[in-house]
Design a protein around this motif. Structure first.
Motif, short mmCIF file in Angstrom:
data_model
loop_
_atom_site.label_atom_id
_atom_site.label_comp_id
_atom_site.label_asym_id
_atom_site.label_seq_id
_atom_site.Cartn_x
_atom_site.Cartn_y
_atom_site.Cartn_z
N VAL A 175 0.84 -1.20 0.00
CA VAL A 175 0.00 0.00 0.00
C VAL A 175 0.88 1.25 0.00
O VAL A 175 0.55 2.27 -0.60
N VAL A 176 2.01 1.16 0.67
CA VAL A 176 2.98 2.27 0.71
C VAL A 176 3.93 2.20 -0.48
O VAL A 176 4.14 3.19 -1.19
N ASN A 177 4.49 1.02 -0.73
CA ASN A 177 5.57 0.91 -1.71
C ASN A 177 5.10 1.01 -3.16
O ASN A 177 5.86 1.44 -4.02
N SER A 178 3.87 0.61 -3.45
CA SER A 178 3.40 0.73 -4.84
C SER A 178 3.38 2.19 -5.27
O SER A 178 3.68 2.52 -6.42
N TYR A 179 3.04 3.08 -4.34
CA TYR A 179 3.06 4.52 -4.62
C TYR A 179 4.51 5.00 -4.75
O TYR A 179 4.87 5.69 -5.70
N ALA A 180 5.35 4.63 -3.77
CA ALA A 180 6.71 5.15 -3.73
C ALA A 180 7.53 4.72 -4.94
O ALA A 180 8.31 5.51 -5.49
N LEU A 181 7.36 3.47 -5.39
CA LEU A 181 8.18 2.97 -6.49
C LEU A 181 7.85 3.62 -7.82
O LEU A 181 8.75 3.98 -8.59
N THR A 182 6.57 3.77 -8.13
CA THR A 182 6.23 4.43 -9.40
C THR A 182 6.54 5.92 -9.33
O THR A 182 6.93 6.54 -10.33
N TYR A 183 6.39 6.51 -8.15
CA TYR A 183 6.70 7.93 -7.98
C TYR A 183 8.18 8.18 -8.26
O TYR A 183 8.54 9.05 -9.07
N CYS A 184 9.07 7.42 -7.59
CA CYS A 184 10.49 7.69 -7.78
C CYS A 184 10.97 7.26 -9.17
O CYS A 184 11.89 7.86 -9.73
N GLY A 185 10.35 6.21 -9.75
CA GLY A 185 10.77 5.74 -11.05
C GLY A 185 10.50 6.72 -12.18
O GLY A 185 11.25 6.78 -13.16
N PHE A 186 9.42 7.49 -12.06
CA PHE A 186 9.03 8.40 -13.15
C PHE A 186 9.24 9.87 -12.80
O PHE A 186 8.86 10.75 -13.58
N ALA A 191 16.53 3.53 6.23
CA ALA A 191 16.34 3.47 7.68
C ALA A 191 15.12 4.25 8.15
O ALA A 191 14.34 3.77 8.98
N VAL A 192 14.94 5.46 7.62
CA VAL A 192 13.99 6.39 8.23
C VAL A 192 12.57 6.22 7.72
O VAL A 192 11.62 6.21 8.51
N ILE A 193 12.39 6.10 6.41
CA ILE A 193 11.03 6.07 5.87
C ILE A 193 10.26 4.88 6.40
O ILE A 193 9.08 4.98 6.75
N ALA A 194 10.92 3.72 6.53
CA ALA A 194 10.24 2.52 7.03
C ALA A 194 9.89 2.64 8.51
O ALA A 194 8.94 2.01 8.98
N GLY A 239 14.15 -0.15 1.53
CA GLY A 239 14.23 -0.39 2.96
C GLY A 239 12.94 -0.96 3.52
O GLY A 239 12.97 -1.88 4.34
N LEU A 240 11.80 -0.41 3.08
CA LEU A 240 10.52 -0.91 3.59
C LEU A 240 10.29 -2.36 3.16
O LEU A 240 9.83 -3.18 3.95
N ALA A 241 10.62 -2.68 1.90
CA ALA A 241 10.45 -4.05 1.43
C ALA A 241 11.29 -5.02 2.25
O ALA A 241 10.82 -6.08 2.68
N VAL A 242 12.55 -4.65 2.51
CA VAL A 242 13.44 -5.52 3.27
C VAL A 242 12.98 -5.66 4.72
O VAL A 242 12.87 -6.77 5.26
N LEU A 243 12.67 -4.53 5.36
CA LEU A 243 12.33 -4.56 6.78
C LEU A 243 10.97 -5.20 7.03
O LEU A 243 10.78 -5.90 8.04
N GLY A 282 10.55 -4.77 16.66
CA GLY A 282 11.84 -4.44 17.26
C GLY A 282 12.99 -4.85 16.37
O GLY A 282 13.98 -4.12 16.23
N LEU A 283 12.87 -6.03 15.74
CA LEU A 283 13.92 -6.47 14.82
C LEU A 283 14.02 -5.53 13.62
O LEU A 283 15.12 -5.21 13.15
N ALA A 284 12.87 -5.07 13.11
CA ALA A 284 12.88 -4.14 11.99
C ALA A 284 13.57 -2.83 12.36
O ALA A 284 14.37 -2.29 11.58
N PHE A 285 13.30 -2.32 13.57
CA PHE A 285 13.97 -1.10 14.02
C PHE A 285 15.49 -1.33 14.14
O PHE A 285 16.28 -0.46 13.78
N LEU A 286 15.89 -2.49 14.63
CA LEU A 286 17.31 -2.77 14.81
C LEU A 286 18.03 -2.86 13.46
O LEU A 286 19.11 -2.28 13.29
N ILE A 287 17.43 -3.56 12.50
CA ILE A 287 18.04 -3.64 11.16
C ILE A 287 18.03 -2.26 10.51
O ILE A 287 18.97 -1.89 9.80
N GLY A 288 16.96 -1.48 10.76
CA GLY A 288 16.94 -0.11 10.26
C GLY A 288 18.09 0.69 10.84
O GLY A 288 18.70 1.52 10.15
N GLY A 289 18.39 0.45 12.12
CA GLY A 289 19.56 1.10 12.72
C GLY A 289 20.84 0.69 12.01
O GLY A 289 21.77 1.49 11.87
N GLY A 290 20.89 -0.56 11.54
CA GLY A 290 22.05 -1.00 10.76
C GLY A 290 22.18 -0.23 9.45
O GLY A 290 23.29 0.14 9.03
#
Length: 479
Positions: free
Chosen positions: A51-62, A280-283, A410-414, A434-442
């Motif tokens: 719901v988030v990434n479908s918008y973000a991917l076409t937005y940044c791609g074009f 890290a931040v957007i997700a 980042g959102l897809a991975v986390l 919590g794991l998602a936040f920790l990997i985001g910190g990475g």
């Protein structure tokens, strides 16, 4: 259609800022509504991120393609076309009855936003002249910077007081009124002389490649890394992205992303730092919304208002940028900002089932958002160092695209990583988030390490290029 020769500058600027606000709001306005969307349409935990990434991917791609279309086909015409597409897609999403329709509608929304957003900025820079231009640019920048943070708040208000569908319905009447207003107050204009070619193939390659890569990552949760349903999109996405790089370097006459820019160290380091920071931040906004509602049982309105302090300190951090850069220099801030993000995300990785808003959310969220705000200006400035004045706009578009790509990847991975631990109980949800936040910190640690390579000589961007001669039907008076 003729345009009034004395259209008030405030009316023109309000309309252009409104168009940009619609685009940036819809990046984040769905975050707080995600639990309600999932319950209504039956999304899976891992599928919800689309719901988030479908918008973000076409937005940044074009996005870069949209900027060139405005110069080629006429800025008002492209502004209206992008606004119409965005509005129609919002209507389709508002009436969606299954996940696929909503995801497709959000993808088309992203395409409309990629057409609309650069047209608003181009119109601001070509309509307003002299002393009016800096004021108009300041207003547009404030909307572009604060709109994404405001989206989570507005999404919570609409979802809590009415229904999640209103986060999309609200665009319909506003879009229709804006289209009418565009013909009343905006002059038509386009660049004179040699006009840029549209690198449509480049946009398609990078967009489809990113979508395939994100789909393959997400699919690992259900099928594993060795499954055909995972390997085909992963390999296909990698091939398309490699083709994109070859196309940009060797084939495209006017590439969307000139790879020669990356021969400049400051540009390469700035884009890499921005990519990791975006990962890290957007997700983190996505997972904060889920934690507040699924674990702490906040209503959508309370969750939306919970994002207000973060939005405020992000704005403070961004506006502090010029003074801090003057005092400490560009490189230290480009390092210090991501360090704060690391601290905030690691803190968030310890969220408990019975969490306190002030202790477990407010303080770390403010570290993340303030650090992001502080880092944005020096990273953007470094991305412009060594760039010829006539290419400053293209370099600026590249760094913005890099941030959006980082956020989508980042959102897809986390989301995929979190889904391996998230279950129906509050404790398993906390384990996954919590794991998602920790990997985001990475990811933020990688931003810190990359920023250490920032040249000490990185400084202010090249001066804006002279404005091209314009062909206009009329010229509204600036405010």
């Amino acid at each position: 259609m003729s345009v009034p020769k004395q259209a008030p500058g405030w009316a023109v600027l309000t309309l252009l800022c409104l168009g940009q606000l619609m685009v940036v709001l819809d990046v984040s306005i769905v975050n707080v509504a995600l639990p309600a969307i999932r319950a209504d349409l039956g999304f899976t935990e891992v599928g919800l991120q689309w719901v988030v990434n479908s918008y973000a991917l076409t937005y940044c791609g074009f996005l870069l393609l949209g900027g060139r279309a405005a110069d080629l086909f006429g800025r008002r015409r492209v502004f209206v076309a992008g606004l119409a597409l965005f509005t129609l897609a919002s209507l389709a999403g508002a009436v969606a009855q299954d996940p696929t329709v909503l995801v497709v509608a959000r993808s088309v929304q992203g395409l409309g936003g990629a057409i609309l957003s650069p047209a608003t900025l181009t119109l601001v820079t070509t309509i307003f002249t002299g002393a009016a231009r800096p004021r108009a640019m300041a207003a547009w920048t404030a909307v572009a910077g604060g709109g994404a943070a405001l989206g989570s708040v507005l999404g919570g208000v609409l979802t809590g007081l009415i229904d999640w569908r209103w986060i999309l319905w609200v665009n319909v009447p506003i879009g229709v009124l804006a289209i009418v207003a565009a013909y009343m107050v905006l002059p038509e204009s386009r660049a004179e002389g040699e006009r840029p070619r549209l690198d449509v193939l480049g946009s398609l390659l990078v967009t489809v490649g990113l979508i395939a890569l994100a789909y393959g990552i997400v699919n690992t949760t259900g099928e594993g890394w060795g499954a055909i349903g995972t390997l085909v999109p992963l390999i296909g996405g990698a091939v398309l992205l490699a083709w994109f790089l070859f196309h940009e370097e060797r084939v495209a006459r006017e590439p969307l992303m000139p790879l020669r820019f990356f021969r400049t160290r400051s540009v390469t380091v700035a884009n890499l730092t921005m990519f990791w920071l975006g990962c890290a931040v957007i997700a983190h906004f996505y997972f904060l919304s889920l934690y507040m509602q699924n674990v702490l049982h906040y209503g959508p309105l309370a969750a939306g208002l919970g994002f207000l302090p973060g939005a405020a300190v992000m704005t403070i951090g961004a506006y502090s940028g010029p003074a801090l850069m003057k005092r400490f220099g560009l490189r230290p801030l480009a390092i210090f900002g991501p360090v704060l993000v690391v601290a905030g995300l690691v803190w968030l990785s310890f969220i408990p089932v019975q969490g306190s808003f002030v202790t477990h959310l407010l303080v770390p969220m403010m570290l993340v958002t303030f650090g992001t705000g502080v880092a944005m200006m020096p990273i953007n400035f470094a991305a412009m160092t060594g760039i010829a004045p006539q290419e400053a706009g293209l370099a600026s578009g590249m760094i913005n695209t890099t941030r959006q790509v980082g956020g989508a990847v980042g959102l897809a991975v986390l989301a995929t990583i979190a889904a391996t631990r998230t279950g129906a109980s509050a404790q398993t949800m906390v384990d996954g988030y919590g794991l998602a936040f920790l990997i985001g910190g990475g990811f933020a640690v990688l931003a810190v390490l990359t920023s250490l390579a920032m040249p000490k000589t990185a400084g202010l961007p090249a001066a804006p290029p002279p404005q091209p001669a314009e062909s206009t039907d009329a010229s509204p008076s600036p405010a």
